[in-house]
Motif scaffolding. Sequence first.
Motif, PDB file in Angstrom:
ATOM      1  N   SER A   1      -7.460   3.396   1.637  1.00 36.74           N
ATOM      2  CA  SER A   1      -7.665   4.666   0.953  1.00 36.74           C
ATOM      3  C   SER A   1      -6.599   5.678   1.373  1.00 36.74           C
ATOM      4  O   SER A   1      -6.131   6.465   0.564  1.00 36.74           O
ATOM      5  N   ASP A   2      -6.187   5.662   2.639  1.00 31.28           N
ATOM      6  CA  ASP A   2      -5.118   6.552   3.080  1.00 31.28           C
ATOM      7  C   ASP A   2      -3.797   6.155   2.438  1.00 31.28           C
ATOM      8  O   ASP A   2      -3.009   7.016   2.062  1.00 31.28           O
ATOM      9  N   PHE A   3      -3.536   4.871   2.338  1.00 32.07           N
ATOM     10  CA  PHE A   3      -2.303   4.421   1.678  1.00 32.07           C
ATOM     11  C   PHE A   3      -2.308   4.837   0.219  1.00 32.07           C
ATOM     12  O   PHE A   3      -1.293   5.270  -0.311  1.00 32.07           O
ATOM     13  N   GLY A   4      -3.455   4.718  -0.413  1.00 31.93           N
ATOM     14  CA  GLY A   4      -3.561   5.128  -1.808  1.00 31.93           C
ATOM     15  C   GLY A   4      -3.297   6.614  -1.983  1.00 31.93           C
ATOM     16  O   GLY A   4      -2.606   7.025  -2.920  1.00 31.93           O
ATOM     17  N   ASN A   5      -3.832   7.419  -1.070  1.00 31.19           N
ATOM     18  CA  ASN A   5      -3.578   8.864  -1.131  1.00 31.19           C
ATOM     19  C   ASN A   5      -2.107   9.171  -0.903  1.00 31.19           C
ATOM     20  O   ASN A   5      -1.533  10.022  -1.582  1.00 31.19           O
ATOM     21  N   MET A   6      -1.506   8.489   0.056  1.00 26.62           N
ATOM     22  CA  MET A   6      -0.098   8.703   0.352  1.00 26.62           C
ATOM     23  C   MET A   6       0.766   8.317  -0.848  1.00 26.62           C
ATOM     24  O   MET A   6       1.686   9.041  -1.222  1.00 26.62           O
ATOM     25  N   LEU A   7       0.460   7.195  -1.450  1.00 30.42           N
ATOM     26  CA  LEU A   7       1.210   6.742  -2.619  1.00 30.42           C
ATOM     27  C   LEU A   7       1.025   7.703  -3.789  1.00 30.42           C
ATOM     28  O   LEU A   7       1.983   8.025  -4.497  1.00 30.42           O
ATOM     29  N   SER A   8      -0.185   8.184  -3.963  1.00 28.57           N
ATOM     30  CA  SER A   8      -0.460   9.138  -5.035  1.00 28.57           C
ATOM     31  C   SER A   8       0.328  10.435  -4.832  1.00 28.57           C
ATOM     32  O   SER A   8       0.898  10.979  -5.784  1.00 28.57           O
ATOM     33  N   LYS A   9       0.386  10.921  -3.602  1.00 28.42           N
ATOM     34  CA  LYS A   9       1.158  12.134  -3.316  1.00 28.42           C
ATOM     35  C   LYS A   9       2.640  11.920  -3.603  1.00 28.42           C
ATOM     36  O   LYS A   9       3.308  12.796  -4.159  1.00 28.42           O
ATOM     37  N   ALA A  10       3.150  10.762  -3.219  1.00 25.19           N
ATOM     38  CA  ALA A  10       4.569  10.474  -3.449  1.00 25.19           C
ATOM     39  C   ALA A  10       4.871  10.411  -4.945  1.00 25.19           C
ATOM     40  O   ALA A  10       5.889  10.948  -5.403  1.00 25.19           O
ATOM     41  N   ILE A  11       3.996   9.793  -5.712  1.00 28.63           N
ATOM     42  CA  ILE A  11       4.201   9.701  -7.164  1.00 28.63           C
ATOM     43  C   ILE A  11       4.099  11.080  -7.808  1.00 28.63           C
ATOM     44  O   ILE A  11       4.897  11.419  -8.693  1.00 28.63           O
ATOM     45  N   ASN A  12       3.161  11.889  -7.333  1.00 31.72           N
ATOM     46  CA  ASN A  12       3.056  13.252  -7.863  1.00 31.72           C
ATOM     47  C   ASN A  12       4.303  14.071  -7.534  1.00 31.72           C
ATOM     48  O   ASN A  12       4.739  14.891  -8.336  1.00 31.72           O
TER      49      ASN A  12
ATOM     50  N   PHE B   1      12.994   8.650  -8.577  1.00 32.82           N
ATOM     51  CA  PHE B   1      12.414   7.663  -9.474  1.00 32.82           C
ATOM     52  C   PHE B   1      12.864   6.251  -9.101  1.00 32.82           C
ATOM     53  O   PHE B   1      12.058   5.317  -9.086  1.00 32.82           O
ATOM     54  N   GLU B   2      14.143   6.091  -8.786  1.00 31.23           N
ATOM     55  CA  GLU B   2      14.654   4.779  -8.362  1.00 31.23           C
ATOM     56  C   GLU B   2      13.972   4.313  -7.079  1.00 31.23           C
ATOM     57  O   GLU B   2      13.655   3.128  -6.935  1.00 31.23           O
ATOM     58  N   ALA B   3      13.745   5.229  -6.150  1.00 33.69           N
ATOM     59  CA  ALA B   3      13.046   4.874  -4.916  1.00 33.69           C
ATOM     60  C   ALA B   3      11.619   4.425  -5.218  1.00 33.69           C
ATOM     61  O   ALA B   3      11.123   3.457  -4.629  1.00 33.69           O
ATOM     62  N   THR B   4      10.982   5.103  -6.151  1.00 35.12           N
ATOM     63  CA  THR B   4       9.622   4.720  -6.550  1.00 35.12           C
ATOM     64  C   THR B   4       9.609   3.328  -7.173  1.00 35.12           C
ATOM     65  O   THR B   4       8.722   2.519  -6.884  1.00 35.12           O
ATOM     66  N   ILE B   5      10.588   3.039  -8.001  1.00 35.26           N
ATOM     67  CA  ILE B   5      10.691   1.714  -8.623  1.00 35.26           C
ATOM     68  C   ILE B   5      10.883   0.643  -7.547  1.00 35.26           C
ATOM     69  O   ILE B   5      10.270  -0.435  -7.607  1.00 35.26           O
ATOM     70  N   GLN B   6      11.717   0.925  -6.549  1.00 34.41           N
ATOM     71  CA  GLN B   6      11.956  -0.048  -5.478  1.00 34.41           C
ATOM     72  C   GLN B   6      10.695  -0.291  -4.653  1.00 34.41           C
ATOM     73  O   GLN B   6      10.405  -1.430  -4.275  1.00 34.41           O
ATOM     74  N   VAL B   7       9.936   0.765  -4.380  1.00 37.06           N
ATOM     75  CA  VAL B   7       8.670   0.608  -3.656  1.00 37.06           C
ATOM     76  C   VAL B   7       7.708  -0.236  -4.477  1.00 37.06           C
ATOM     77  O   VAL B   7       7.051  -1.144  -3.960  1.00 37.06           O
ATOM     78  N   ARG B   8       7.638   0.042  -5.782  1.00 39.09           N
ATOM     79  CA  ARG B   8       6.770  -0.752  -6.651  1.00 39.09           C
ATOM     80  C   ARG B   8       7.175  -2.221  -6.629  1.00 39.09           C
ATOM     81  O   ARG B   8       6.332  -3.122  -6.524  1.00 39.09           O
ATOM     82  N   ASN B   9       8.478  -2.494  -6.718  1.00 36.12           N
ATOM     83  CA  ASN B   9       8.954  -3.879  -6.704  1.00 36.12           C
ATOM     84  C   ASN B   9       8.591  -4.583  -5.402  1.00 36.12           C
ATOM     85  O   ASN B   9       8.190  -5.749  -5.409  1.00 36.12           O
ATOM     86  N   LYS B  10       8.726  -3.882  -4.284  1.00 33.03           N
ATOM     87  CA  LYS B  10       8.372  -4.473  -2.985  1.00 33.03           C
ATOM     88  C   LYS B  10       6.880  -4.747  -2.901  1.00 33.03           C
ATOM     89  O   LYS B  10       6.463  -5.781  -2.365  1.00 33.03           O
ATOM     90  N   LEU B  11       6.072  -3.847  -3.426  1.00 30.67           N
ATOM     91  CA  LEU B  11       4.618  -4.062  -3.416  1.00 30.67           C
ATOM     92  C   LEU B  11       4.233  -5.258  -4.288  1.00 30.67           C
ATOM     93  O   LEU B  11       3.375  -6.065  -3.906  1.00 30.67           O
ATOM     94  N   VAL B  12       4.863  -5.386  -5.434  1.00 25.60           N
ATOM     95  CA  VAL B  12       4.575  -6.521  -6.320  1.00 25.60           C
ATOM     96  C   VAL B  12       5.006  -7.826  -5.653  1.00 25.60           C
ATOM     97  O   VAL B  12       4.273  -8.824  -5.697  1.00 25.60           O
ATOM     98  N   ASP B  13       6.174  -7.816  -5.000  1.00 26.26           N
ATOM     99  CA  ASP B  13       6.632  -9.020  -4.292  1.00 26.26           C
ATOM    100  C   ASP B  13       5.680  -9.396  -3.170  1.00 26.26           C
ATOM    101  O   ASP B  13       5.368 -10.580  -2.974  1.00 26.26           O
ATOM    102  N   ALA B  14       5.202  -8.399  -2.431  1.00 26.83           N
ATOM    103  CA  ALA B  14       4.260  -8.671  -1.336  1.00 26.83           C
ATOM    104  C   ALA B  14       2.954  -9.224  -1.893  1.00 26.83           C
ATOM    105  O   ALA B  14       2.388 -10.172  -1.311  1.00 26.83           O
ATOM    106  N   TYR B  15       2.490  -8.689  -3.000  1.00 25.19           N
ATOM    107  CA  TYR B  15       1.264  -9.186  -3.621  1.00 25.19           C
ATOM    108  C   TYR B  15       1.432 -10.633  -4.071  1.00 25.19           C
ATOM    109  O   TYR B  15       0.560 -11.486  -3.823  1.00 25.19           O
TER     110      TYR B  15
END
Length: 103
Positions: free
Chosen positions: A31-42, A81-95
């Motif tokens: 839940s903390d990670f989700g909040n942190m990710l939400s803040k970063a996206i906002n 935005f590019e940093a956000t895309i890279q984080v998303r790609n890393k999360l998808v790869d980890a999943y």
Amino acid sequence: MRLDGLQNEMQAMMIEAGSQKPFATGQSVSSDFGNMLSKAINNVNSLQKTSGTLQEKFDRGDEGVSLSDVMIARNKASVAFEATIQVRNKLVDAYKELMNMPV
């Protein structure tokens, strides 16, 4: 307009993560990670909105907005935005890697 918004946000998150005690359950961490990710996206969203607003003001001929302000805001929004895309790609790869592990 914050010139170093994303970098400050990431540094604040690193400091906050380092100062917290370990959690007893995985639920609190997620839940903390989700909040942190939400803040970063906002934050990325606000950078893009600021960039768009500056672009519109410049296009309308507002003398308080220079071309360099618009270009800096555009580049900051682009990098964020590019940093956000890279984080998303890393999360998808980890999943995907977790899903491919044998049980």
